[in-house]
Write a protein that holds these residues in place. Structure first.
Motif, PDB file in Angstrom:
ATOM      1  N   ARG A 183       4.764  -4.373  -6.462  1.00 54.04           N
ATOM      2  CA  ARG A 183       4.378  -4.102  -5.076  1.00 54.04           C
ATOM      3  C   ARG A 183       4.320  -5.431  -4.333  1.00 54.04           C
ATOM      4  NH1 ARG A 183       0.344  -0.123  -7.240  1.00 54.04           N
ATOM      5  NH2 ARG A 183       1.389   1.889  -7.101  1.00 54.04           N
ATOM      6  N   ASN A 243       6.960  -0.933   0.272  1.00 50.95           N
ATOM      7  CA  ASN A 243       6.821  -2.288  -0.293  1.00 50.95           C
ATOM      8  C   ASN A 243       6.889  -2.271  -1.826  1.00 50.95           C
ATOM      9  OD1 ASN A 243       4.348  -0.972  -0.582  1.00 50.95           O
ATOM     10  ND2 ASN A 243       3.208  -2.907  -0.597  1.00 50.95           N
ATOM     11  N   GLU A 244       7.373  -1.159  -2.418  1.00 51.50           N
ATOM     12  CA  GLU A 244       7.353  -0.993  -3.872  1.00 51.50           C
ATOM     13  C   GLU A 244       8.776  -0.941  -4.426  1.00 51.50           C
ATOM     14  OE1 GLU A 244       4.378   1.702  -6.219  1.00 51.50           O
ATOM     15  OE2 GLU A 244       6.169   2.907  -5.795  1.00 51.50           O
ATOM     16  N   CYS A 281       1.985  -8.549  -4.492  1.00 52.22           N
ATOM     17  CA  CYS A 281       0.616  -8.029  -4.575  1.00 52.22           C
ATOM     18  C   CYS A 281       0.263  -7.622  -5.999  1.00 52.22           C
ATOM     19  CB  CYS A 281       0.459  -6.796  -3.675  1.00 52.22           C
ATOM     20  SG  CYS A 281       0.475  -7.153  -1.926  1.00 52.22           S
ATOM     21  N   GLU A 282       1.227  -6.983  -6.697  1.00 53.06           N
ATOM     22  CA  GLU A 282       0.915  -6.411  -8.003  1.00 53.06           C
ATOM     23  C   GLU A 282       2.184  -6.282  -8.842  1.00 53.06           C
ATOM     24  OE1 GLU A 282      -1.853  -2.691  -9.579  1.00 53.06           O
ATOM     25  OE2 GLU A 282      -0.633  -2.415  -7.763  1.00 53.06           O
ATOM     26  N   MET A 302       6.607   3.736  -2.076  1.00 49.38           N
ATOM     27  CA  MET A 302       6.138   3.097  -0.855  1.00 49.38           C
ATOM     28  C   MET A 302       7.176   2.082  -0.397  1.00 49.38           C
ATOM     29  SD  MET A 302       2.052   2.632  -1.691  1.00 49.38           S
ATOM     30  CE  MET A 302       2.321   1.714  -3.207  1.00 49.38           C
ATOM     31  N   SER A 362      14.198   1.602  -5.250  1.00 49.48           N
ATOM     32  CA  SER A 362      13.086   1.676  -4.297  1.00 49.48           C
ATOM     33  C   SER A 362      11.977   2.555  -4.864  1.00 49.48           C
ATOM     34  CB  SER A 362      13.566   2.264  -2.968  1.00 49.48           C
ATOM     35  OG  SER A 362      14.566   1.429  -2.417  1.00 49.48           O
ATOM     36  N   GLY A 363      10.723   2.157  -4.591  1.00 47.16           N
ATOM     37  CA  GLY A 363       9.582   2.919  -5.064  1.00 47.16           C
ATOM     38  C   GLY A 363       9.151   3.968  -4.069  1.00 47.16           C
ATOM     39  N   LYS A 408       7.134  -2.336 -12.277  1.00 44.47           N
ATOM     40  CA  LYS A 408       6.822  -1.794 -10.958  1.00 44.47           C
ATOM     41  C   LYS A 408       6.156  -2.918 -10.181  1.00 44.47           C
ATOM     42  CE  LYS A 408       3.570   1.339 -10.475  1.00 44.47           C
ATOM     43  NZ  LYS A 408       2.920   2.680 -10.482  1.00 44.47           N
TER      44      LYS A 408
END
Length: 297
Positions: free
Chosen positions: A227, A252-253, A278-279, A250, A247-248, A225
């Protein structure tokens, strides 16, 4: 510290264990799991010295000068405390029966009860204790004699969330203080996952898994996962990675199904194509998923 080698147990008409082999090393907390009737209780009784195996051998080793002085404490799924006695009296009675040579025992009991957050209750009769407090007192009683191995059957039953977390941290610290080891039997996979370093599963009297929990999680690795710092174009992202993404929740995920070896390559490609990260989270199969899967096999 403990080696179970070719252990079998047969009662009059039932074979409870079949050629069981596994080990428990020092500084290790081993989780023993399996369905009802799998052989867990029989194995615990053999390790505790209550029953003898029909075949095979259990070997205990210690760093102490006299290896024959290997100490075992067992916590069963019942507390076995005397309700009319205080916590202090319960512990002193147990120590007097098991190891009366312990020096400064009153001071040791005070320290142990304080460490388990029971000091203010030490002179209260045990019948006034909550279920969680009884469980904590049972752990004090089992550890006060400084055993080499602590065997625990459903040790977290009745603990609230705060006490549950506290007891697990207490046991993790205790097991490493003097090259000790712990065997935990539980039906709660989240307890095993949080407390233990090794996973042993028994079913129908046979060991079906004996692995480090970290290794099991790597084998059960499912997806990444990721981000990103900014929203992305899915087509551009799939073109850069040369693989399908999902797609997540959010904007941006993203989710990427891959194997362990691909992780660093995926991150490198994202950085090379200027997708700011980011993550990154590796989502792994949990022990409950593995347990259910093994039962179906």
């Amino acid at each position: 510290m403990v080696t179970i080698k070719n252990v079998s147990k047969k009662y009059k008409r039932k074979q409870a264990l079949y050629n069981v082999n596994f080990s428990i090393e020092k500084n290790q907390i081993v989780g023993l799991v399996g369905p009802n009737g799998a052989g867990k209780s029989t194995l615990i009784r053999i390790l505790s010295g209550i029953n003898e195996p029909t075949l095979g051998k259990v070997t205990f080793q210690t760093d102490k000068a006299d290896s024959s002085n290997f100490q075992i404490s067992t916590i069963f799924d019942f507390n076995g405390l005397y309700p009319q006695l205080t916590a202090y009296e319960n512990i002193l009675l147990f120590v007097g029966l098991k190891n009366p040579d312990i020096k400064n025992i009153e001071s040791e009991v005070d320290i142990a009860l304080n460490d388990m957050q029971l000091a203010e209750w030490k002179n209260k009769r045990v019948k006034e204790y909550s279920k969680g407090m009884l469980r904590k007192l049972t752990i004090v009683r089992a550890t006060i004699t400084n055993p080499d191995i602590l065997i625990m059957d459903e040790p977290f039953d009745g603990l609230d969330i705060e006490s549950h977390r506290f007891v697990i941290q207490y046991l993790k610290k205790w097991v490493t203080e003097a090259n000790r080891c712990i065997l935990v039997s539980s039906h709660n996979m989240s307890d095993i996952e949080e407390a233990c370093t090794k996973f042993v599963m028994i079913n129908q009297g046979n060991i079906v898994i004996e692995k480090q929990i970290t290794d099991l999680k790597k084998e059960g690795f499912q997806f990444l996962k990721i981000r990103l710092l900014h929203p992305y174009n899915k087509d551009d992202l799939e073109k850069a990675l040369k693989m399908k993404i999902e797609s997540g929740n959010m904007e941006n995920e993203i989710f990427i199904y891959c194997n362990e070896k691909s992780v660093s390559d995926i991150i490198s490609k994202l950085c090379k194509e200027h997708f700011e990260i980011c993550e990154v989270i590796k989502e792994c199969t949990n022990l409950e998923d593995i347990y259910i899967k093994m039962l179906k096999n």
